[in-house]
Design a protein around this motif. Sequence first.
Motif, mmCIF file in Angstrom:
data_model
loop_
_atom_site.group_PDB
_atom_site.id
_atom_site.type_symbol
_atom_site.label_atom_id
_atom_site.label_comp_id
_atom_site.label_asym_id
_atom_site.label_seq_id
_atom_site.Cartn_x
_atom_site.Cartn_y
_atom_site.Cartn_z
ATOM 1 N N ILE A 54 -19.246 -26.705 -5.011
ATOM 2 C CA ILE A 54 -20.602 -26.148 -4.980
ATOM 3 C C ILE A 54 -21.114 -25.910 -6.396
ATOM 4 C CG2 ILE A 54 -21.964 -24.133 -4.281
ATOM 5 C CD1 ILE A 54 -20.025 -23.913 -1.858
ATOM 6 N N THR A 55 -20.262 -25.344 -7.250
ATOM 7 C CA THR A 55 -20.697 -24.965 -8.595
ATOM 8 C C THR A 55 -20.512 -26.068 -9.636
ATOM 9 O OG1 THR A 55 -18.547 -24.029 -9.134
ATOM 10 C CG2 THR A 55 -20.197 -22.540 -8.161
ATOM 11 N N GLY A 56 -19.650 -27.047 -9.357
ATOM 12 C CA GLY A 56 -19.400 -28.115 -10.324
ATOM 13 C C GLY A 56 -18.373 -27.736 -11.376
ATOM 14 N N ASP A 57 -17.561 -26.710 -11.129
ATOM 15 C CA ASP A 57 -16.531 -26.264 -12.073
ATOM 16 C C ASP A 57 -15.453 -27.342 -12.195
ATOM 17 O OD1 ASP A 57 -14.806 -24.887 -13.690
ATOM 18 O OD2 ASP A 57 -14.341 -23.317 -12.239
ATOM 19 N N GLU A 58 -15.320 -27.919 -13.376
ATOM 20 C CA GLU A 58 -14.417 -29.055 -13.605
ATOM 21 C C GLU A 58 -12.950 -28.706 -13.374
ATOM 22 O OE1 GLU A 58 -14.816 -32.362 -14.703
ATOM 23 O OE2 GLU A 58 -16.962 -32.180 -14.402
ATOM 24 N N ARG A 59 -12.563 -27.462 -13.586
ATOM 25 C CA ARG A 59 -11.141 -27.100 -13.509
ATOM 26 C C ARG A 59 -10.559 -27.306 -12.117
ATOM 27 N NH1 ARG A 59 -11.339 -21.138 -15.374
ATOM 28 N NH2 ARG A 59 -13.186 -21.311 -14.075
ATOM 29 N N TYR A 60 -11.348 -27.060 -11.080
ATOM 30 C CA TYR A 60 -10.811 -27.081 -9.729
ATOM 31 C C TYR A 60 -11.319 -28.246 -8.885
ATOM 32 C CZ TYR A 60 -9.539 -22.393 -11.152
ATOM 33 O OH TYR A 60 -9.028 -21.328 -11.838
ATOM 34 N N LEU A 61 -12.063 -29.160 -9.484
ATOM 35 C CA LEU A 61 -12.534 -30.324 -8.732
ATOM 36 C C LEU A 61 -11.361 -31.233 -8.384
ATOM 37 C CD1 LEU A 61 -15.793 -31.396 -10.594
ATOM 38 C CD2 LEU A 61 -15.619 -30.472 -8.308
ATOM 39 N N PRO A 62 -11.493 -32.016 -7.319
ATOM 40 C CA PRO A 62 -10.448 -32.996 -7.028
ATOM 41 C C PRO A 62 -10.353 -34.015 -8.163
ATOM 42 C CG PRO A 62 -12.000 -32.815 -5.194
ATOM 43 C CD PRO A 62 -12.539 -31.996 -6.314
ATOM 44 N N VAL A 63 -9.237 -34.693 -8.261
ATOM 45 C CA VAL A 63 -8.987 -35.634 -9.365
ATOM 46 C C VAL A 63 -10.054 -36.722 -9.415
ATOM 47 C CG1 VAL A 63 -7.347 -37.301 -10.286
ATOM 48 C CG2 VAL A 63 -6.524 -35.175 -9.311
ATOM 49 N N ARG A 64 -10.508 -37.198 -8.265
ATOM 50 C CA ARG A 64 -11.484 -38.298 -8.265
ATOM 51 C C ARG A 64 -12.835 -37.879 -8.847
ATOM 52 N NH1 ARG A 64 -15.325 -38.784 -3.411
ATOM 53 N NH2 ARG A 64 -15.316 -36.590 -2.944
ATOM 54 N N ASP A 65 -13.130 -36.580 -8.902
ATOM 55 C CA ASP A 65 -14.419 -36.088 -9.406
ATOM 56 C C ASP A 65 -14.335 -35.484 -10.802
ATOM 57 O OD1 ASP A 65 -15.879 -36.690 -7.032
ATOM 58 O OD2 ASP A 65 -14.985 -34.940 -6.088
ATOM 59 N N LYS A 66 -13.149 -35.432 -11.406
ATOM 60 C CA LYS A 66 -12.989 -34.777 -12.700
ATOM 61 C C LYS A 66 -13.377 -35.690 -13.844
ATOM 62 C CE LYS A 66 -9.467 -31.328 -11.930
ATOM 63 N NZ LYS A 66 -8.129 -30.893 -12.209
ATOM 64 N N GLY A 67 -13.746 -35.066 -14.940
ATOM 65 C CA GLY A 67 -13.962 -35.776 -16.186
ATOM 66 C C GLY A 67 -15.428 -35.953 -16.539
ATOM 67 N N LEU A 105 -0.990 -19.729 -0.962
ATOM 68 C CA LEU A 105 -1.258 -20.535 -2.162
ATOM 69 C C LEU A 105 -2.136 -21.733 -1.836
ATOM 70 C CD1 LEU A 105 2.246 -20.464 -3.879
ATOM 71 C CD2 LEU A 105 0.159 -19.302 -4.624
ATOM 72 N N ARG A 106 -1.855 -22.392 -0.717
ATOM 73 C CA ARG A 106 -2.640 -23.557 -0.297
ATOM 74 C C ARG A 106 -4.084 -23.156 0.006
ATOM 75 N NH1 ARG A 106 0.511 -25.279 3.659
ATOM 76 N NH2 ARG A 106 -0.648 -24.165 5.246
ATOM 77 N N ASN A 107 -4.267 -22.045 0.717
ATOM 78 C CA ASN A 107 -5.621 -21.574 1.041
ATOM 79 C C ASN A 107 -6.384 -21.156 -0.210
ATOM 80 O OD1 ASN A 107 -5.208 -22.036 3.738
ATOM 81 N ND2 ASN A 107 -4.724 -19.910 4.234
ATOM 82 N N GLU A 108 -5.679 -20.542 -1.150
ATOM 83 C CA GLU A 108 -6.320 -20.131 -2.399
ATOM 84 C C GLU A 108 -6.784 -21.366 -3.190
ATOM 85 O OE1 GLU A 108 -4.822 -18.075 -6.482
ATOM 86 O OE2 GLU A 108 -4.126 -17.184 -4.602
ATOM 87 N N ALA A 109 -5.933 -22.382 -3.258
ATOM 88 C CA ALA A 109 -6.311 -23.612 -3.966
ATOM 89 C C ALA A 109 -7.480 -24.299 -3.266
ATOM 90 C CB ALA A 109 -5.112 -24.558 -4.042
ATOM 91 N N TYR A 110 -7.462 -24.292 -1.933
ATOM 92 C CA TYR A 110 -8.552 -24.914 -1.169
ATOM 93 C C TYR A 110 -9.865 -24.158 -1.397
ATOM 94 C CZ TYR A 110 -11.310 -26.578 2.750
ATOM 95 O OH TYR A 110 -12.322 -27.100 3.516
ATOM 96 N N THR A 111 -9.799 -22.825 -1.438
ATOM 97 C CA THR A 111 -11.000 -22.020 -1.667
ATOM 98 C C THR A 111 -11.572 -22.291 -3.056
ATOM 99 O OG1 THR A 111 -10.122 -20.305 -0.218
ATOM 100 C CG2 THR A 111 -11.894 -19.666 -1.704
ATOM 101 N N LYS A 112 -10.700 -22.379 -4.055
ATOM 102 C CA LYS A 112 -11.163 -22.676 -5.413
ATOM 103 C C LYS A 112 -11.804 -24.060 -5.479
ATOM 104 C CE LYS A 112 -7.928 -19.825 -8.000
ATOM 105 N NZ LYS A 112 -6.766 -19.841 -8.903
ATOM 106 N N GLN A 113 -11.189 -25.022 -4.791
ATOM 107 C CA GLN A 113 -11.728 -26.377 -4.801
ATOM 108 C C GLN A 113 -13.072 -26.433 -4.087
ATOM 109 O OE1 GLN A 113 -9.271 -29.297 -2.873
ATOM 110 N NE2 GLN A 113 -10.258 -30.974 -3.929
#
Length: 192
Positions: free
Chosen positions: A68-81, A55-63
């Motif tokens: 790279i792509t700028g997908d808002e759903r999986y960005l870290p909290v400091r970069d969202k919004g 689960l941790r590796n999957e979340a890290y891969t998505k992040q």
Amino acid sequence: MIGRRKPTPVEPEPLEEVRSGKGRPTPKRREVEAQNRRPLVPDDRKEAKRRSRELRNEAYTKQRQAMITGDERYLPVRDKGPVRRYARDYVDARWSIAEFFMPVALVMIVVMLFAGSVPQLAQIVVLGMYGVLLVSIIDSTIMAQILKRRLTKKFGASAIAPWTAFYAFGRSFYWRRLRQPKPQVKRGEYPS
């Protein structure tokens, strides 16, 4: 009052039958506790550890992919919004003196290593490095103030997080290729 007649009461229309409650019986306390009970230590610890790592590796891969792509759903909290997105796009759209500070500083350090025998040259290189740093700080500070005004105009003062200008200031010091999340706009494509 004397001589007045009481108005005849109007009977209300019969309402639909109103049900009270939630439509099911309240569960017993011990039943709810039994549902929520799970062991503190799982039976198969190796399997639980493996699953946790997956689960941790999957979340890290998505992040990492979102960086790279700028997908808002999986960005870290400091970069969202949308405010942070606008700040990133604004910094990435402009040429900044600060983004060239690191390469210039590395070149100057190498020159200083070989200029040890010529103290006047080393002194000029050090002063030049401080000059580039000072100009970079001034340029990035002005950019942060302009960005702050634009953000206030677009989103309102209440929507802007306290450290957004510093976020943009720090991003401007990274070389464009090394910025995370990756730039999503080209030079000169300022956000509207």
